[in-house]
Design a protein around this motif. Structure first.
Motif, mmCIF file in Angstrom:
data_model
loop_
_atom_site.group_PDB
_atom_site.id
_atom_site.type_symbol
_atom_site.label_atom_id
_atom_site.label_comp_id
_atom_site.label_asym_id
_atom_site.label_seq_id
_atom_site.Cartn_x
_atom_site.Cartn_y
_atom_site.Cartn_z
ATOM 1 N N SER A 364 0.795 -1.347 -0.061
ATOM 2 C CA SER A 364 -0.140 0.003 0.020
ATOM 3 C C SER A 364 1.014 1.087 0.122
ATOM 4 C CB SER A 364 -1.079 -0.015 1.271
ATOM 5 O OG SER A 364 -1.684 -1.051 1.176
ATOM 6 N N LEU A 365 1.682 1.345 0.837
ATOM 7 C CA LEU A 365 2.662 2.530 1.105
ATOM 8 C C LEU A 365 3.523 2.526 -0.028
ATOM 9 C CD1 LEU A 365 3.348 2.097 4.788
ATOM 10 C CD2 LEU A 365 1.760 4.132 3.564
ATOM 11 N N SER A 366 4.068 1.440 -0.805
ATOM 12 C CA SER A 366 4.906 1.475 -1.877
ATOM 13 C C SER A 366 4.203 2.261 -3.129
ATOM 14 C CB SER A 366 5.529 0.243 -2.214
ATOM 15 O OG SER A 366 6.400 -0.212 -1.128
ATOM 16 N N MET A 367 3.125 1.754 -3.385
ATOM 17 C CA MET A 367 2.103 2.325 -4.352
ATOM 18 C C MET A 367 2.176 3.708 -4.208
ATOM 19 S SD MET A 367 -0.462 -0.699 -5.610
ATOM 20 C CE MET A 367 -0.825 -1.257 -4.060
ATOM 21 N N ILE A 368 1.728 4.311 -2.854
ATOM 22 C CA ILE A 368 1.402 5.612 -2.624
ATOM 23 C C ILE A 368 2.768 6.454 -3.001
ATOM 24 C CG2 ILE A 368 1.096 7.257 -0.647
ATOM 25 C CD1 ILE A 368 -0.929 5.364 0.616
ATOM 26 N N ASN A 369 3.855 5.899 -2.563
ATOM 27 C CA ASN A 369 5.297 6.337 -2.764
ATOM 28 C C ASN A 369 5.526 6.701 -4.209
ATOM 29 O OD1 ASN A 369 8.384 5.913 -3.134
ATOM 30 N ND2 ASN A 369 7.984 7.363 -1.459
ATOM 31 N N LYS A 370 5.235 5.521 -5.072
ATOM 32 C CA LYS A 370 5.539 5.766 -6.516
ATOM 33 C C LYS A 370 4.481 6.282 -7.043
ATOM 34 C CE LYS A 370 6.020 2.283 -10.233
ATOM 35 N NZ LYS A 370 6.021 1.031 -10.397
ATOM 36 N N ASN A 371 3.135 6.480 -6.821
ATOM 37 C CA ASN A 371 2.234 6.920 -7.618
ATOM 38 C C ASN A 371 1.479 8.207 -7.355
ATOM 39 O OD1 ASN A 371 2.424 4.677 -9.425
ATOM 40 N ND2 ASN A 371 1.166 3.624 -8.131
ATOM 41 N N CYS A 372 1.849 8.728 -6.231
ATOM 42 C CA CYS A 372 1.264 9.800 -5.470
ATOM 43 C C CYS A 372 2.077 10.785 -4.894
ATOM 44 C CB CYS A 372 -0.064 9.361 -4.269
ATOM 45 S SG CYS A 372 -1.215 8.136 -4.859
ATOM 46 N N ASP A 373 3.369 10.992 -5.397
ATOM 47 C CA ASP A 373 4.463 11.800 -5.081
ATOM 48 C C ASP A 373 4.646 11.773 -3.767
ATOM 49 O OD1 ASP A 373 4.360 12.860 -7.765
ATOM 50 O OD2 ASP A 373 2.711 14.319 -7.312
ATOM 51 N N GLY A 374 4.665 10.561 -3.079
ATOM 52 C CA GLY A 374 5.073 10.009 -1.721
ATOM 53 C C GLY A 374 4.014 11.195 -0.791
ATOM 54 N N ARG A 375 2.903 11.245 -1.300
ATOM 55 C CA ARG A 375 2.185 12.015 -0.347
ATOM 56 C C ARG A 375 0.702 11.419 -0.016
ATOM 57 N NH1 ARG A 375 3.296 17.530 0.395
ATOM 58 N NH2 ARG A 375 5.065 18.095 -0.964
ATOM 59 N N MET A 376 0.142 11.534 1.074
ATOM 60 C CA MET A 376 -1.425 10.922 1.373
ATOM 61 C C MET A 376 -2.083 11.380 0.268
ATOM 62 S SD MET A 376 -3.100 8.795 3.244
ATOM 63 C CE MET A 376 -2.022 8.989 4.844
ATOM 64 N N PRO A 377 -2.763 10.215 -0.383
ATOM 65 C CA PRO A 377 -3.653 10.533 -1.697
ATOM 66 C C PRO A 377 -4.999 11.234 -1.232
ATOM 67 C CG PRO A 377 -3.102 8.250 -1.375
ATOM 68 C CD PRO A 377 -2.796 8.697 -0.136
ATOM 69 N N GLN A 378 -5.412 11.920 -2.230
ATOM 70 C CA GLN A 378 -6.702 12.556 -2.429
ATOM 71 C C GLN A 378 -7.806 11.871 -2.387
ATOM 72 O OE1 GLN A 378 -6.817 16.049 -1.751
ATOM 73 N NE2 GLN A 378 -8.925 15.548 -1.379
ATOM 74 N N ALA A 379 -8.798 11.795 -1.419
ATOM 75 C CA ALA A 379 -9.823 10.545 -1.478
ATOM 76 C C ALA A 379 -11.226 11.175 -2.238
ATOM 77 C CB ALA A 379 -10.315 10.103 -0.370
ATOM 78 N N GLY A 380 -11.571 10.459 -3.241
ATOM 79 C CA GLY A 380 -12.853 10.852 -3.820
ATOM 80 C C GLY A 380 -13.971 10.564 -3.123
ATOM 81 N N THR A 381 -15.070 10.242 -3.845
ATOM 82 C CA THR A 381 -16.099 9.497 -3.277
ATOM 83 C C THR A 381 -16.113 8.129 -2.880
ATOM 84 O OG1 THR A 381 -17.773 11.037 -4.502
ATOM 85 C CG2 THR A 381 -18.805 9.204 -3.472
ATOM 86 N N PHE A 382 -16.444 7.483 -1.641
ATOM 87 C CA PHE A 382 -16.116 6.088 -1.322
ATOM 88 C C PHE A 382 -17.129 5.428 -1.828
ATOM 89 C CE2 PHE A 382 -14.000 8.383 2.537
ATOM 90 C CZ PHE A 382 -12.995 8.067 1.907
#
Length: 515
Positions: A364-382
């Protein structure tokens, strides 16, 4: 610490005629997890452990070692302090029964019992086991292989005749039964409660509470020929640590204790003698006594003669501290007997810790690091599936509160692992690596849901695996003041920079055999 509810829990005090072993580590670990959980949940916790240093067995062991009883107990008691530090236990106090504060408390309790007519001078004759520090009735003994009499524990017994003070335990049978009836949760688990009820209903004899045949103990006030029998001395430690006989301050704040954690072999002393002593002195009994089971080693009973005593320090050096803490509370239903095996330990480490939780966090954290500029992603509608996982994760805290209050650690951990497994299934179904190309906004929402789930899992697992979960919370950039349970439902901030992730649970690899 006004404003916070108080919570007081204790281990038994450990007898110093031997080195610490897995049983000592297990009891204190269970208390440590409860204490850490309660602190995170907003309680003012007092967590006590310590050593029981008086009695004939200690006097004998010291003589055999060629040292004074005090020098002997100083050395062995330190081994128990060292184990507590090594295992990362968070006890607030460590009591020794040779301390002046304890002698003062014992003598004050004795004096109160004398004044209330609950102790009288008589003569004892009967069977006594030095190893158990216990008197046994004729009907409780069994025959040894050579025809000698043995205690139910298998320990040798000697016929003893000497003057003795007695506690009027026989007068407390009906009052104890009424107390158990009014407090159904006082003894746990239920099988142990039934055992105690059966013992008390069978009739109680007055209890010998002093000895004259040896000197290593708390002197009886006003009669120096006697020292206090070890159990009246030992059990008093729980109120000594609250400042008794001063009944203001800590005593008023923490007593009665919320939980005495004990091994099943000393349940009778804690669930029968101790509440009787306290009620006879006009003091409140503890709220709960939980008796846990024993460990075997690879299917064999643990004994020094077999050479299979489990050293907790060696376990930690082989497998890792948090891994051992997890295994001991996960492997068997707490309260039942359990078997330690190398294979079971490795299976838990590599299956549940490395593959399940470690893999969930790392991917989970590796994909965030790689695909979200190493930042907590922006959540849309759940989506409904997002909410299903988020709701399961949010339900962990109330579920664990219940498990901890009932000392059902294995049940609490299984609840967490249900969410861990659900989160791994969610990753596989949502396939965020594919969403990166087809729907980056949806990918960000999925990764946010995963990060939140891992955060909540890490928060509730802190009491069991404090060091590893601290490292995992570091990777989620959770600040130190947001790691208690008051922040459990406070969502992570999108855009928060996250450090580069690192695996927290390496797989255990069998060492190569020496050629």
């Amino acid at each position: 610490m006004t404003g916070k509810p108080a919570y007081y829990l204790t281990t038994p005090i450990y007898y110093v005629n031997d080195s610490p072993h897995i049983g000592h580590a297990y009891t204190t670990l269970a208390c440590d997890v409860v204490a850490r959980f309660k602190r995170l949940d907003g309680f003012d916790v007092k967590f006590l452990t310590g050593t029981d240093e008086h009695g004939q067995k200690v006097e004998k062991s010291a003589n055999n070692a060629g040292v004074s009883p005090q020098a002997f107990t100083d050395r062995v008691s330190q081994n128990f302090r060292d184990l507590a530090a090594f295992m990362g236990y968070s006890n607030d106090d460590f009591i020794r029964t040779t301390e002046p504060r304890h002698i003062k408390a014992c003598q004050a309790l004795w004096q109160t019992l004398i004044e209330k007519g609950e102790i009288f001078l008589g003569a004892y004759h009967g069977w006594y086991s030095v190893r158990d520090e216990a008197f046994w009735g004729e009907d409780e003994l069994k025959a040894g292989p050579d025809g000698t009499k043995l205690a139910p524990t298998g320990a040798p017994v000697d016929w003893v005749e000497e003057p003795s003070y007695f506690f009027r335990l026989s007068a407390w049978q009906d009052k104890l039964l009424a107390f158990y009836e009014a407090n159904p949760d006082f003894i746990a688990p239920a099988s142990r409660r039934n055992e105690v009820l059966s013992f008390v209903k069978g009739g109680l004899q007055d209890l010998s509470v002093s000895r004259t045949s040896f000197k290593w103990g708390v002197p009886v006030p006003g009669d120096d020929a006697h020292i206090m029998y070890v159990w009246l001395d030992a059990l008093t430690n729980y109120i000594t640590a609250t400042g008794y006989p001063d009944m203001t301050g800590d005593y008023a704040r923490y007593w009665p204790a919320d939980l005495h954690m004990v091994g099943k072999d000393i349940l009778r002393f804690h669930a029968v003698y101790w509440p009787a002593f306290l009620m006879a002195a006009g003091l409140e009994p503890p709220k709960r006594v939980f008796a846990h089971g024993w460990w075997t080693n690879e299917g064999q009973k643990i004994s020094k003669s077999l050479g299979n005593v489990i050293d907790p320090i060696k376990l930690v050096e082989t497998y890792g501290l948090d891994q051992v803490r997890y295994f001991l509370l996960r492997e068997v239903p707490f309260g039942s007997d359990g078997d330690f095996s190398h294979r079971a330990m490795v299976n838990r480490m590599n299956g549940e810790l490395a593959n399940d939780l470690g893999n969930l966090a790392q991917r989970s954290l590796s994909m965030i690091n790689k695909n979200c500029d190493g930042r907590m992603p922006q959540a849309g509608t759940f989506s409904p599936e997002d909410l299903e996982l988020l709701n399961a994760s949010a339900a962990l805290l109330p579920q664990l509160r219940d498990s901890i209050d009932r000392q059902l650690f294995h049940e609490g951990l299984e609840t967490v692992w249900q969410v861990v497994r659900a989160a791994n299934g969610y990753v596989d179904r949502q396939a965020p690596w594919a969403l990166k190309k087809t729907d980056p906004a949806r990918m960000a929402t999925v990764l946010y849901v995963l990060a939140e789930t891992v955060r909540q899992i890490a928060l509730v697992l802190q009491p069991v695996m404090p060091t590893t979960m601290s490292r995992l919370l570091d990777q989620l950039a959770v600040p130190p003041d947001h790691r208690d349970f008051s922040s459990f439902e406070v969502r992570s901030q999108s855009g928060q920079p996250l450090p580069r992730p690192e695996g927290v649970f390496p797989r255990f690899v069998e060492p190569e055999p020496a050629s």
